[in-house]
Design a protein around this motif. Structure first.
Motif, short mmCIF file in Angstrom:
data_model
loop_
_atom_site.label_atom_id
_atom_site.label_comp_id
_atom_site.label_asym_id
_atom_site.label_seq_id
_atom_site.Cartn_x
_atom_site.Cartn_y
_atom_site.Cartn_z
N TYR A 141 17.74 -13.26 16.31
CA TYR A 141 16.71 -12.51 15.06
C TYR A 141 17.11 -13.08 13.84
CZ TYR A 141 20.96 -9.87 13.86
OH TYR A 141 22.09 -9.30 13.37
N ASP A 142 15.95 -12.72 12.82
CA ASP A 142 16.19 -13.15 11.54
C ASP A 142 15.67 -12.14 10.68
OD1 ASP A 142 16.90 -14.71 9.46
OD2 ASP A 142 14.73 -15.56 9.34
N GLN A 143 16.34 -11.74 9.43
CA GLN A 143 15.68 -10.76 8.57
C GLN A 143 15.80 -11.38 7.05
OE1 GLN A 143 18.33 -7.36 8.22
NE2 GLN A 143 16.84 -6.21 6.99
N THR A 144 14.82 -11.01 6.40
CA THR A 144 14.73 -11.20 4.92
C THR A 144 14.76 -9.96 4.15
OG1 THR A 144 12.22 -10.86 4.79
CG2 THR A 144 12.96 -13.24 5.66
N GLU A 145 14.76 -10.29 2.78
CA GLU A 145 14.74 -9.05 1.89
C GLU A 145 13.36 -8.46 1.71
OE1 GLU A 145 17.42 -7.19 1.02
OE2 GLU A 145 18.33 -8.51 2.44
N ARG A 146 12.08 -8.99 2.28
CA ARG A 146 10.70 -8.82 1.94
C ARG A 146 10.55 -7.28 2.48
NH1 ARG A 146 6.44 -12.58 3.19
NH2 ARG A 146 6.01 -11.75 0.91
N GLU A 147 9.68 -6.43 1.82
CA GLU A 147 9.45 -5.07 2.14
C GLU A 147 8.63 -5.36 3.50
OE1 GLU A 147 10.76 -2.53 1.09
OE2 GLU A 147 11.73 -3.70 -0.70
N PRO A 148 8.53 -4.26 4.32
CA PRO A 148 7.80 -4.50 5.58
C PRO A 148 6.34 -3.66 5.22
CG PRO A 148 9.36 -2.56 5.66
CD PRO A 148 9.68 -3.52 4.49
N LEU A 149 5.12 -4.14 6.10
CA LEU A 149 3.98 -3.67 6.11
C LEU A 149 4.03 -2.33 6.75
CD1 LEU A 149 0.97 -3.86 5.00
CD2 LEU A 149 0.58 -5.07 7.05
N LEU A 150 3.34 -1.24 6.36
CA LEU A 150 3.45 -0.19 7.11
C LEU A 150 2.03 0.50 7.34
CD1 LEU A 150 5.94 2.02 5.02
CD2 LEU A 150 6.42 0.46 7.12
N TYR A 151 1.76 1.32 8.49
CA TYR A 151 0.44 1.67 8.83
C TYR A 151 0.47 3.12 9.11
CZ TYR A 151 -4.14 1.19 10.78
OH TYR A 151 -5.52 1.02 11.03
N SER A 152 -0.51 3.90 8.78
CA SER A 152 -0.67 5.43 9.08
C SER A 152 -2.00 5.56 8.73
CB SER A 152 0.50 6.14 8.25
OG SER A 152 0.12 7.73 8.58
N ARG A 153 -2.56 6.53 9.73
CA ARG A 153 -3.86 7.20 9.48
C ARG A 153 -4.88 6.24 9.16
NH1 ARG A 153 -2.38 13.15 6.82
NH2 ARG A 153 -1.41 13.72 8.60
N GLY A 154 -4.88 5.03 9.86
CA GLY A 154 -5.84 4.33 9.77
C GLY A 154 -5.80 3.34 8.53
N ARG A 155 -4.79 3.14 7.81
CA ARG A 155 -4.82 2.42 6.69
C ARG A 155 -3.37 1.79 6.50
NH1 ARG A 155 -5.74 7.65 4.91
NH2 ARG A 155 -4.02 8.50 3.66
N TYR A 156 -3.09 0.61 5.69
CA TYR A 156 -1.90 0.15 5.42
C TYR A 156 -1.45 0.79 4.32
CZ TYR A 156 -3.77 -3.58 8.45
OH TYR A 156 -4.10 -4.30 9.30
N MET A 157 0.02 0.69 4.33
CA MET A 157 0.76 1.30 3.15
C MET A 157 2.06 0.50 2.60
SD MET A 157 1.29 4.98 5.16
CE MET A 157 2.33 5.79 3.73
N GLY A 158 2.58 0.86 1.52
CA GLY A 158 3.71 0.11 1.09
C GLY A 158 4.84 0.85 1.32
N THR A 159 6.01 0.47 1.12
CA THR A 159 7.32 1.18 1.54
C THR A 159 7.42 2.33 0.72
OG1 THR A 159 8.67 -0.26 0.22
CG2 THR A 159 8.23 -1.09 2.30
N GLY A 160 8.29 3.29 1.38
CA GLY A 160 8.68 4.55 0.36
C GLY A 160 9.25 4.23 -0.93
#
Length: 182
Positions: A141-160
């Motif tokens: 596995y590999d991990q970066t510091e990039r913020e993940p893409l989120l999805y809820s209720r049919g649309r994309y969101m940013g992180t908390g």
């Protein structure tokens, strides 16, 4: 209540209340063909041994490739990769055209600039209604510091964190405007 009484559309809307990350699962067939699709049914199963799961529709065009693949990769998209999510969510065409990809262990394609990626041995397969549940043992596995893409209720969101920052800015602007008015 029986399953027959559940409206699939209403159930889908209710399930959409759960915020998920957005991934693209990729693999390479025995004859070298690349396959990939957008998936939000990804979850950690166990740390020891390291296992993850995702589910694949029995009707997916790439069903046989993934079902037979010895390995697959789960690419967790970064919040600026909506275009990649949308590309891999479509059927047909060369989904990999113009997408930065590198070859990982076992020849699986890894997407560049993602928040994290996991190369997995395709270990278990379970029937799950109109899907198959694939469980993979994480071998790399590999991990970066990039913020993940989120999805809820049919649309994309940013992180908390990002949403909290926006909320703080909006609250600050409201306080500034209130002071000017008073």
């Amino acid at each position: 209540m029986t399953n027959h009484a559940i409206d699939p559309r209403a159930l889908r809307r209710a399930l959409g209340s759960f915020v998920t990350g957005v991934t693209v699962v990729t693999t390479r067939s025995h004859d070298g063909e690349l396959a990939g699709l957008t998936v939000n049914s990804f979850s950690s199963v166990s740390l020891s041994p390291p296992l993850v799961l995702w589910s694949l529709a029995l009707t997916a065009v790439s069903f046989e490739i993934f079902e037979r693949a010895s390995h697959f990769a789960v690419n967790i998209l970064a919040e600026d990769q909506i275009h990649i999510s949308e590309r891999f969510a479509t059927s047909g065409g060369d989904k990999f055209a113009g997408v930065k990809v590198r070859e990982g262990l076992a020849g699986v394609p890894l997407l560049e600039d993602v928040a994290a990626s996991f190369i997995c041995r395709n270990t278990f397969r379970y029937p799950g209604g109109d899907h198959i549940i694939l469980v993979g043992e994480v071998i790399s596995y590999d991990q970066t510091e990039r913020e993940p893409l989120l999805y809820s209720r049919g649309r994309y969101m940013g992180t908390g964190e990002r949403l909290d920052q926006r909320h703080e800015k909006e609250s600050f602007m409201i306080r500034v405007l209130q002071k000017k008015i008073l």
